[in-house]
Design an enzyme around this catalytic site. Structure first.
Site, PDB file in Angstrom:
ATOM      1  N   ASP A  36     -16.780  14.909  -1.097  1.00 34.39           N
ATOM      2  CA  ASP A  36     -16.027  15.639  -2.114  1.00 34.39           C
ATOM      3  C   ASP A  36     -16.913  15.900  -3.323  1.00 34.39           C
ATOM      4  O   ASP A  36     -17.436  14.966  -3.927  1.00 34.39           O
ATOM      5  CB  ASP A  36     -14.787  14.837  -2.528  1.00 34.39           C
ATOM      6  CG  ASP A  36     -13.702  14.900  -1.466  1.00 34.39           C
ATOM      7  OD1 ASP A  36     -13.348  16.021  -1.057  1.00 34.39           O
ATOM      8  OD2 ASP A  36     -13.222  13.837  -1.041  1.00 34.39           O
ATOM      9  N   ASP A 177      -6.648  17.506   4.392  1.00 37.44           N
ATOM     10  CA  ASP A 177      -7.253  16.614   3.394  1.00 37.44           C
ATOM     11  C   ASP A 177      -6.198  16.227   2.366  1.00 37.44           C
ATOM     12  O   ASP A 177      -5.664  17.090   1.667  1.00 37.44           O
ATOM     13  CB  ASP A 177      -8.420  17.372   2.724  1.00 37.44           C
ATOM     14  CG  ASP A 177      -9.238  16.501   1.790  1.00 37.44           C
ATOM     15  OD1 ASP A 177      -8.969  15.291   1.694  1.00 37.44           O
ATOM     16  OD2 ASP A 177     -10.159  17.047   1.152  1.00 37.44           O
TER      17      ASP A 177
HETATM   18  C1  DX5 Z   1      -8.656  14.742  -2.439  1.00 37.63           C
HETATM   19  C2  DX5 Z   1      -9.883  14.332  -1.699  1.00 37.63           C
HETATM   20  C3  DX5 Z   1      -9.654  13.490  -0.499  1.00 37.63           C
HETATM   21  C4  DX5 Z   1      -9.065  12.152  -0.702  1.00 37.63           C
HETATM   22  C5  DX5 Z   1      -8.253  11.831   0.504  1.00 37.63           C
HETATM   23  O1  DX5 Z   1      -9.063  15.610  -3.475  1.00 37.63           O
HETATM   24  O2  DX5 Z   1     -10.491  15.526  -1.234  1.00 37.63           O
HETATM   25  O3  DX5 Z   1     -10.874  13.374   0.215  1.00 37.63           O
HETATM   26  O4  DX5 Z   1     -10.028  11.189  -0.922  1.00 37.63           O
HETATM   27  O5  DX5 Z   1      -7.890  10.495   0.542  1.00 37.63           O
HETATM   28  P1  DX5 Z   1      -6.417   9.915   0.322  1.00 37.63           P
HETATM   29  O6  DX5 Z   1      -6.012   9.311   1.618  1.00 37.63           O
HETATM   30  O7  DX5 Z   1      -6.583   8.910  -0.742  1.00 37.63           O
HETATM   31  O8  DX5 Z   1      -5.520  11.036  -0.099  1.00 37.63           O
HETATM   32 ZN    ZN Z   2     -11.971  16.652   0.239  1.00 37.97          ZN
END
Ligand code: DX5
Ligand code: ZN
Length: 221
Positions: A36, A177
């Site tokens: 990310d 996601d």
């Molecule tokens: C949200 C991120 C995700 C997040 C997903 O902006 O892109 O990668 O870490 O993990 P969880 O399970 O915590 O939603």
């Molecule tokens: Zn992401």
């Protein structure tokens, strides 16, 4: 249906235990690591920088799934040195020239993916279907781990899968996601998703990482 795959969200990993975490991923056959990238403008958070991404790449030898949550990603894509086998996703909302940016990702040798926030309509992707290898449906508003599923995104996955299949793009993958827990992953799978970003809801939570992967593999089919 395209086979289900995991893409662990490295923003949720303990960077001080990266070596052992990556060993578990390699043993479990994890195909990508989800990276990310947030710029504090497109989303209200800042992470992961080019140096960290390079270190993860060098330590892991696993292709990267780079999720760019940044304004006007165009010229910045090369900063992450995408390689063949990597996915690079850009948000349709983040650029006025989505088709050009997706073509640039392909020119750099990586697999282009277009991402949509929960409120963005699928029509934003309609005219770039030939330019993508995957579409990323955000199932929370991007920026933070640990949020709750936006429930109407399940139907959006279903409608996207139908659109892709009807228009001759059955090979285009759908990544999800945000709040991908085992329970939600089953619903997302049922709706047609096949790449699951696994963050704090699935992998990076109390318990044993290898067991969490095993549970996913046994249940999400
Ligand atoms: C949200 C991120 C995700 C997040 C997903 O902006 O892109 O990668 O870490 O993990 P969880 O399970 O915590 O939603
Ligand atoms: Zn992401």
């Amino acid at each position: 249906m395209l086979p289900p795959k995991l893409s662990p969200s490295m923003m949720c990993a303990d960077l001080f235990r990266l070596g052992e975490t990556i060993d578990v991923f390699r043993a479990g056959g994890v195909p990508w690591l989800h990276i990310d990238v947030m710029d504090g403008s497109f989303v209200p958070n800042l992470m992961l920088g080019t140096g960290t991404v390079r270190q993860i790449r060098e330590a892991a030898h696993i292709p990267l799934d780079i999720h760019l949550m940044i304004e006007e990603p165009g010229e910045k894509i090369a900063w992450f040195d995408p390689r063949p086998g990597d996915y690079v996703s850009v948000h349709a909302e983040s650029t006025r020239h989505l088709q050009r940016v997706l073509a640039k990702i392909r020119d750099l040798g990586a697999k282009p993916m277009a991402a949509l926030n929960p409120a963005s309509p699928l029509s934003m992707l309609e005219d770039v279907l030939p330019d993508i290898d995957a579409a990323l449906i955000m199932t929370v508003n991007p920026g933070y781990a640990g949020q709750r599923l936006v429930p109407q995104t399940l139907d959006k996955i279903r409608r996207l899968r139908a659109m892709l299949d009807e228009r001759g793009f059955p090979h285009v993958e759908i990544e999800v996601d945000g709040n991908v827990s085992l329970e939600n992953a089953l619903k997302m799978r049922n709706a047609g998703a096949n790449i699951f970003v696994a963050g704090s809801s699935l992998l990076f939570k109390p318990g044993n990482l290898a067991d969490h992967i095993k549970l996913f593999n046994e249940n999400v089919r």
